[in-house]
Design a protein around this motif. Structure first.
Motif, mmCIF file in Angstrom:
data_model
loop_
_atom_site.group_PDB
_atom_site.id
_atom_site.type_symbol
_atom_site.label_atom_id
_atom_site.label_comp_id
_atom_site.label_asym_id
_atom_site.label_seq_id
_atom_site.Cartn_x
_atom_site.Cartn_y
_atom_site.Cartn_z
ATOM 1 N N LYS A 188 11.816 4.071 15.156
ATOM 2 C CA LYS A 188 11.391 5.587 15.166
ATOM 3 C C LYS A 188 11.084 6.444 13.966
ATOM 4 O O LYS A 188 9.964 7.174 13.994
ATOM 5 C CB LYS A 188 12.693 6.332 16.027
ATOM 6 N N ILE A 189 11.758 6.256 13.142
ATOM 7 C CA ILE A 189 11.620 6.844 11.729
ATOM 8 C C ILE A 189 10.043 6.357 11.196
ATOM 9 O O ILE A 189 9.442 7.295 10.555
ATOM 10 C CB ILE A 189 12.676 6.660 10.815
ATOM 11 N N ALA A 190 9.936 5.177 11.000
ATOM 12 C CA ALA A 190 8.737 4.701 10.442
ATOM 13 C C ALA A 190 7.650 5.103 11.202
ATOM 14 O O ALA A 190 6.440 5.389 10.896
ATOM 15 C CB ALA A 190 8.845 3.168 10.379
ATOM 16 N N SER A 191 7.470 5.309 12.616
ATOM 17 C CA SER A 191 6.451 5.789 13.471
ATOM 18 C C SER A 191 6.232 7.149 13.422
ATOM 19 O O SER A 191 5.131 7.738 13.780
ATOM 20 C CB SER A 191 6.728 5.593 14.815
ATOM 21 N N VAL A 192 7.172 7.705 12.420
ATOM 22 C CA VAL A 192 6.725 9.432 12.255
ATOM 23 C C VAL A 192 5.730 9.487 11.586
ATOM 24 O O VAL A 192 4.739 10.423 11.738
ATOM 25 C CB VAL A 192 8.075 10.031 11.947
ATOM 26 N N GLY A 193 5.408 8.455 10.535
ATOM 27 C CA GLY A 193 4.020 8.767 9.872
ATOM 28 C C GLY A 193 4.562 9.125 8.318
ATOM 29 O O GLY A 193 5.461 9.865 8.077
ATOM 30 N N SER A 194 3.854 8.985 7.523
ATOM 31 C CA SER A 194 3.940 9.094 5.963
ATOM 32 C C SER A 194 4.013 10.575 5.470
ATOM 33 O O SER A 194 4.358 10.854 4.493
ATOM 34 C CB SER A 194 2.720 8.315 5.143
ATOM 35 N N LYS A 195 3.237 11.349 6.364
ATOM 36 C CA LYS A 195 3.525 12.975 5.713
ATOM 37 C C LYS A 195 5.032 13.475 5.866
ATOM 38 O O LYS A 195 5.403 14.248 5.082
ATOM 39 C CB LYS A 195 2.675 13.676 6.854
ATOM 40 N N LYS A 196 5.926 12.684 6.799
ATOM 41 C CA LYS A 196 7.352 13.399 7.025
ATOM 42 C C LYS A 196 8.224 12.402 6.174
ATOM 43 O O LYS A 196 9.365 12.740 6.127
ATOM 44 C CB LYS A 196 7.710 13.361 8.485
ATOM 45 N N LEU A 197 7.856 11.149 5.610
ATOM 46 C CA LEU A 197 8.658 10.276 5.055
ATOM 47 C C LEU A 197 8.135 10.166 3.665
ATOM 48 O O LEU A 197 6.759 10.073 3.326
ATOM 49 C CB LEU A 197 8.594 8.713 5.739
ATOM 50 N N ASP A 198 9.217 9.957 2.652
ATOM 51 C CA ASP A 198 8.491 9.557 1.136
ATOM 52 C C ASP A 198 8.221 8.123 0.990
ATOM 53 O O ASP A 198 8.635 7.195 2.069
ATOM 54 C CB ASP A 198 9.578 10.290 0.267
ATOM 55 N N LEU A 199 7.857 7.568 0.210
ATOM 56 C CA LEU A 199 7.471 6.296 0.063
ATOM 57 C C LEU A 199 8.421 5.444 0.029
ATOM 58 O O LEU A 199 8.386 4.252 0.620
ATOM 59 C CB LEU A 199 6.512 6.082 -1.428
ATOM 60 N N THR A 200 9.793 5.774 -0.470
ATOM 61 C CA THR A 200 10.798 4.836 -0.670
ATOM 62 C C THR A 200 11.354 4.670 0.686
ATOM 63 O O THR A 200 11.727 3.304 1.207
ATOM 64 C CB THR A 200 11.903 5.557 -1.349
ATOM 65 N N LYS A 201 11.193 5.399 1.563
ATOM 66 C CA LYS A 201 11.978 5.241 2.997
ATOM 67 C C LYS A 201 10.985 4.193 3.674
ATOM 68 O O LYS A 201 11.224 3.579 4.345
ATOM 69 C CB LYS A 201 12.059 6.594 3.649
ATOM 70 N N ILE A 202 9.479 4.501 3.548
ATOM 71 C CA ILE A 202 8.608 3.932 4.229
ATOM 72 C C ILE A 202 8.563 2.380 3.891
ATOM 73 O O ILE A 202 8.921 1.456 4.719
ATOM 74 C CB ILE A 202 7.200 4.259 3.812
ATOM 75 N N LEU A 203 9.014 2.092 2.707
ATOM 76 C CA LEU A 203 8.980 0.744 1.926
ATOM 77 C C LEU A 203 10.152 0.210 2.389
ATOM 78 O O LEU A 203 10.233 -0.933 3.068
ATOM 79 C CB LEU A 203 8.948 0.761 0.582
ATOM 80 N N LEU A 204 11.607 0.893 2.405
ATOM 81 C CA LEU A 204 12.758 0.285 2.968
ATOM 82 C C LEU A 204 12.797 -0.047 4.534
ATOM 83 O O LEU A 204 12.958 -1.059 5.225
ATOM 84 C CB LEU A 204 13.887 1.034 2.738
ATOM 85 N N CYS A 205 12.050 0.859 5.439
ATOM 86 C CA CYS A 205 11.717 0.732 6.675
ATOM 87 C C CYS A 205 10.701 -0.480 7.091
ATOM 88 O O CYS A 205 10.979 -1.376 7.852
ATOM 89 C CB CYS A 205 11.017 1.753 7.381
ATOM 90 N N ALA A 206 9.784 -0.799 6.293
ATOM 91 C CA ALA A 206 8.862 -1.891 6.417
ATOM 92 C C ALA A 206 9.538 -3.348 6.213
ATOM 93 O O ALA A 206 9.177 -3.929 7.111
ATOM 94 C CB ALA A 206 7.555 -1.681 5.313
ATOM 95 N N ILE A 207 10.444 -3.158 4.863
ATOM 96 C CA ILE A 207 11.005 -4.456 4.724
ATOM 97 C C ILE A 207 11.991 -4.690 5.835
ATOM 98 O O ILE A 207 12.193 -5.821 6.211
ATOM 99 C CB ILE A 207 11.559 -4.405 3.431
ATOM 100 N N ALA A 208 12.971 -3.704 6.277
ATOM 101 C CA ALA A 208 13.616 -3.976 7.256
ATOM 102 C C ALA A 208 13.247 -4.704 8.539
ATOM 103 O O ALA A 208 13.684 -5.252 9.261
ATOM 104 C CB ALA A 208 14.570 -2.815 7.528
#
Length: 179
Positions: free
Chosen positions: A12-32
């Motif tokens: 759910k967090i990852a699907s919000v989009g990169s505008k609301k998430l910083d790059l660190t969060k996106i990378l951690l979500c992608a790896i998880a």
């Protein structure tokens, strides 16, 4: 290992989009989520620098024997991701109130003092109203989110969620929640 409840929240967090998430969060979500990072991923300097920081702080590690771009979270990375998930949790409020109140009641033993304080602060952060010392109230459905928060702090067996139709003199509550 991150369990299914966390993975659904991460999705759910990852699907919000990169505008609301910083790059660190996106990378951690992608790896998880087990996404493989393509070789051209490293071409962007900002992304490569951020990923290098994740590796340097030992949040992620390369899985040996696999192709380039296959990484996994370390236990430290999993803990960081859980903190991200709990920080980003929100309760969606429907446009129309169903007339029911949700009461979260807890009675935590003294050994859970830190968890009790953290749970209380998270309830406040989510917009709950303190009805009594260990009783918080909210007008919209929130069971899934509260159970997730209780699991995160390890206090689920000490809380109860009630759904009530009527509270005597709820005018103060209605004013607080603009109902």
């Amino acid at each position: 290992m991150i369990n299914e409840k966390y993975l659904s929240k991460i999705k759910k967090i990852a699907s919000v989009g990169s505008k609301k998430l910083d790059l660190t969060k996106i990378l951690l979500c992608a790896i998880a989520l087990g996404e493989k990072l393509s070789p051209d991923f490293y071409d962007d300097k900002r992304t490569a620098r951020t990923f290098g920081g994740l590796r340097r702080y030992r949040f992620v590690r390369h899985i040996k024997g696999n192709k380039i771009g296959t990484h996994s979270l370390t236990p430290k990375g999993e803990a960081r991701l859980r903190n991200i998930v709990i920080d980003d949790i929100k309760i969606k409020n429907p446009k129309k109130w169903d007339g029911k109140w949700r009461l979260v009641i807890y009675d935590l033993p003294i050994r859970f003092k830190k968890a009790r304080n953290a749970f209380r602060w998270k309830l406040k952060d989510l917009g709950f109203f303190q009805f009594q010392k260990s009783v918080w109230i909210y007008p919209y459905p929130c069971e899934e989110e509260i159970l997730f928060v209780a699991d995160f702090f390890g206090v689920r067996k000490h809380i109860e969620i009630l759904e009530v139709n009527k509270i005597l003199d709820d005018s103060k509550l209605k004013a607080h929640f603009n109902l």
